[in-house]
Motif scaffolding. Sequence first.
Motif, PDB file in Angstrom:
ATOM      1  N   UNK A 279       0.863  -1.184   0.000  1.00  0.00           N
ATOM      2  CA  UNK A 279       0.000   0.000   0.000  1.00  0.00           C
ATOM      3  C   UNK A 279       0.894   1.227   0.000  1.00  0.00           C
ATOM      4  N   UNK A 280       0.615   2.154  -0.878  1.00  0.00           N
ATOM      5  CA  UNK A 280       1.359   3.414  -0.951  1.00  0.00           C
ATOM      6  C   UNK A 280       0.599   4.497  -0.217  1.00  0.00           C
ATOM      7  N   UNK A 281       1.301   5.277   0.592  1.00  0.00           N
ATOM      8  CA  UNK A 281       0.745   6.469   1.231  1.00  0.00           C
ATOM      9  C   UNK A 281       1.521   7.661   0.683  1.00  0.00           C
ATOM     10  N   UNK A 291       2.758   5.513 -12.224  1.00  0.00           N
ATOM     11  CA  UNK A 291       3.346   4.287 -12.739  1.00  0.00           C
ATOM     12  C   UNK A 291       4.257   3.725 -11.645  1.00  0.00           C
ATOM     13  N   UNK A 292       3.953   2.531 -11.158  1.00  0.00           N
ATOM     14  CA  UNK A 292       4.699   1.903 -10.070  1.00  0.00           C
ATOM     15  C   UNK A 292       5.601   0.819 -10.669  1.00  0.00           C
ATOM     16  N   UNK A 338       9.647   2.242  -7.178  1.00  0.00           N
ATOM     17  CA  UNK A 338       9.637   3.556  -7.822  1.00  0.00           C
ATOM     18  C   UNK A 338       8.215   3.932  -8.182  1.00  0.00           C
ATOM     19  N   UNK A 339       7.845   5.181  -7.907  1.00  0.00           N
ATOM     20  CA  UNK A 339       6.522   5.716  -8.239  1.00  0.00           C
ATOM     21  C   UNK A 339       6.744   6.990  -9.049  1.00  0.00           C
ATOM     22  N   UNK A 349       9.551   9.444  -7.337  1.00  0.00           N
ATOM     23  CA  UNK A 349      10.046   9.188  -5.985  1.00  0.00           C
ATOM     24  C   UNK A 349      10.313   7.689  -5.881  1.00  0.00           C
ATOM     25  N   UNK A 350      11.312   7.323  -5.098  1.00  0.00           N
ATOM     26  CA  UNK A 350      11.679   5.912  -5.008  1.00  0.00           C
ATOM     27  C   UNK A 350      12.370   5.643  -3.679  1.00  0.00           C
TER      28      UNK A 350
END
Length: 866
Positions: A279-281, A291-292, A338-339, A349-350
């Motif tokens: 889960x990304x916050x 894009x993940x 990486x996002x 951001x990574x």
Amino acid sequence: MSNIYLLIKLRCSFGGRFYSLDDMWHPDLGEPFGVMHCVQCYCESQKTRRGKVLGKVNCKNIKQDCPDLDCDYPVLLPGQCCKICPKDRKQSDSVLDVFDMFEKSREKEDDLHKSYNDRSYMSSEVVTSTESRTDFVAVLTGVSSTSGVARARFALTRTSLAFSITYKRMSRPNKIVFLDPEGNAAFEYKVPRGQSDMVCGVWKSVAKPVLRQLQSEQIRISMTTTASRREEVRGKIIKHRALFAETFSSILTSEQENSAMGGIAMLTMSEPENNLHFILLLQESSLVPIRVQLMYRHHVLREIRANITSHNPDFAEVLTDLNSRELFWLSRGQLELSVAAEGLDPLRISGFITGRKSCDTIQSVMSSSEALNPGKTGGVGSAIFNLHDNGTLDYQIQVAGVTSDVVGVTIEVKPRRRNKRSVLYDLTPEYMKASGRAVGSWSRLEARHIHMLLQNELFINVATAHSLDGELRGQIKAMLYSGLEAPRHELPTLLAGYFVSPPVRTGSSGHAWVSVDKQCNLHYEIVVAGLSKTDDVTVNAHLHGLAEIVEIDDSSTPHKRLLTGFYGSQAQGVLKDVSTELLQHLDQGTAFIQVSTKMNPRGEIRGRVHIPNDCELGSRGAAEESDDLLAKDPEELKKDPHTCFFENQHHAHGSHWTPNYNKCFSCSCQKRTVICDPVICSVLTCSRVVQPEDECCPVCDGKSIVLFTYSVFPSSGCYFEGDQKMHAPGTTWHPFVPPFGYIKCAVCTCKGSTGEVHCEKVTCPVLSCSHPVRKNAFDCCKECPEERSPAGPEHVDVMQADSPRSCKFGKNFYHNSESWHPWVPMVGEMKCINCWCDVSIYLCTYRDPIPQSTVTIYIYLLCLQM
């Protein structure tokens, strides 16, 4: 505890715990029922007919309040009473998959403690700890022109908030501030200097309004660096369903300077497939669409595209079927997440994925009662672990008191069958028989092993020649950071029945971290195992333990100093006012920690403590088992919301002092409320007393006859929760109930045979007068006013009277040749003693010889030369 003790406090007691007014909780009935999530109890105020406000517990069944659902397959979430409808799977199939996996993870954790020899045994400890602890998380990003990003994890237990903060791309902060909804500072924490990228701290005694704001996600946190290069990151403290299942994490930062961008990822693995859920916050103004990518050394391994909105910045997904190489890189902390935003100039951001970081201590207590074949050997084992980012696990293990030679030390998982143990790692080659220790590193942890370690799913087993399947066993689990100055990185003191004199064949054991700070205060943290299991199923599962520190002196009786009374498996705190003798014993290694129970009041487990120190004059401050450390800086006191302002001075919560307006009063600060009580002077039984000018209470004159002396010979004693003190068997006292002070209308007695405290209301005597008065505002019973007669001895100068002189004994006057039996407070009339008045001098003698039998309290007559 009797009912009168519950009525003299404006709070409620339920199941051995105390609750403030308006507190709400789900009752924990212990084994085999556990926490009753469909029953809600609350502490409310209730007025009596006389207008007194008392605390009363009311419980009700809330299942009838559950809403009617229109879905076909409702689900019941862990820790909840009412079922809910699952969300539409078309909206986010991956989010529901992750949530379902979290629920299975909780069910699996609850099953870890199930014993083979007791099929009805349930994990009340896990349920209890989950019920009393709430986890929060916060993503801290730059306020302006800052590249720093921090991730904060919080654990709320009752009124203490422990926090672990890791940060990237910023200098070490020097200050952390918790902000209320209006932006005002609710609490400020000064960060100690250090070299690590982690900040550990505890906010003690959080005020109830702040607790409500925290639960409703209205509190924010700010972290700043030094003034020379000021950097600030802020974030909102929120709850999240993924926190209890998280085993891997990543802090996502930007390579661009002053980007003020960032986020975190919480990850976990599913059973039994090698799927990685995450889960990304992200901050609210983050990347839309995104894009993940899962990367290894800048090579893209997996890629996912999705759209997120600023109103719901969370993004959940599953990376299915990780291959052996991906799992290996994950265990070594070499996978990068990486996002990036879609667009011509993508923002990215990574961060690397590592095992979850926190300030908690990974430890284990091994006992014979936890073995696959439970026993009572009196042995003990202790272990502490440290997990590095590269997947290496450092360990320190020590064993003592086993019945035969150690033949194996292994890290295992819970076996599916008793005779089929599943060993992950063999530590036996590192075990040194001479020292009983094993020190080394496990460098081949797989990703699954890291996940199981951080989910408290691993065990450590010690096999001996007489018990090849294991004589000692303990669960490896995290111990919440407490903020005390205890050296958790060092091996703790072993506590075992083997060290008791004479040895106790018990299935319980423990370990303790003990240290002495610069102010010569004693910090301690004690963990025990096996106290909650007993052969007698009628005994309460959570036995009441007393932790003591004792001086070993062969020439005299050991001197005990109570540390604390506790329920469950842990005890911690700070002991102040440590005597010089005890500090010397600690320095010489002739002191020990002892845990006593009702089954073994003289000590069930103990261990020798050696703490080198140079405290020659002893420590300063009042004796205190509380784990609150009082701030001394006046500026810090002003910022503390619990500080009391009295007589133009700020006083810390929990502090005690003598007020300027009256030296015969003692004041204390209890959460912004000042309570002042009169000093209770001890009853003097000498013939002549003097009143020193600089003291409140009178003292005996040097030339006097001491009539009564109380000499207490303590055995196990009683621990009283009100004043948190140990009382000798047979003693009586007025209970001290914070924050109300001494309750003179109640008397408590220590039952020496059982160690229980019995409190009852003071019975006032029947008075014959029509208008009784209370001579002192703090007295409990009224008295008849004294008759004012010219011939009364009170109004006659007995030194100048022509008639024979009277005698004054206590508050009463007696005529010449008059005899009486003295009355002693808390004891009553002493009919075995005769006193008489002989020309203004009273004399007392025993009617019978002094009894010589050994009892708890002796009352004897001591005559001194005039």
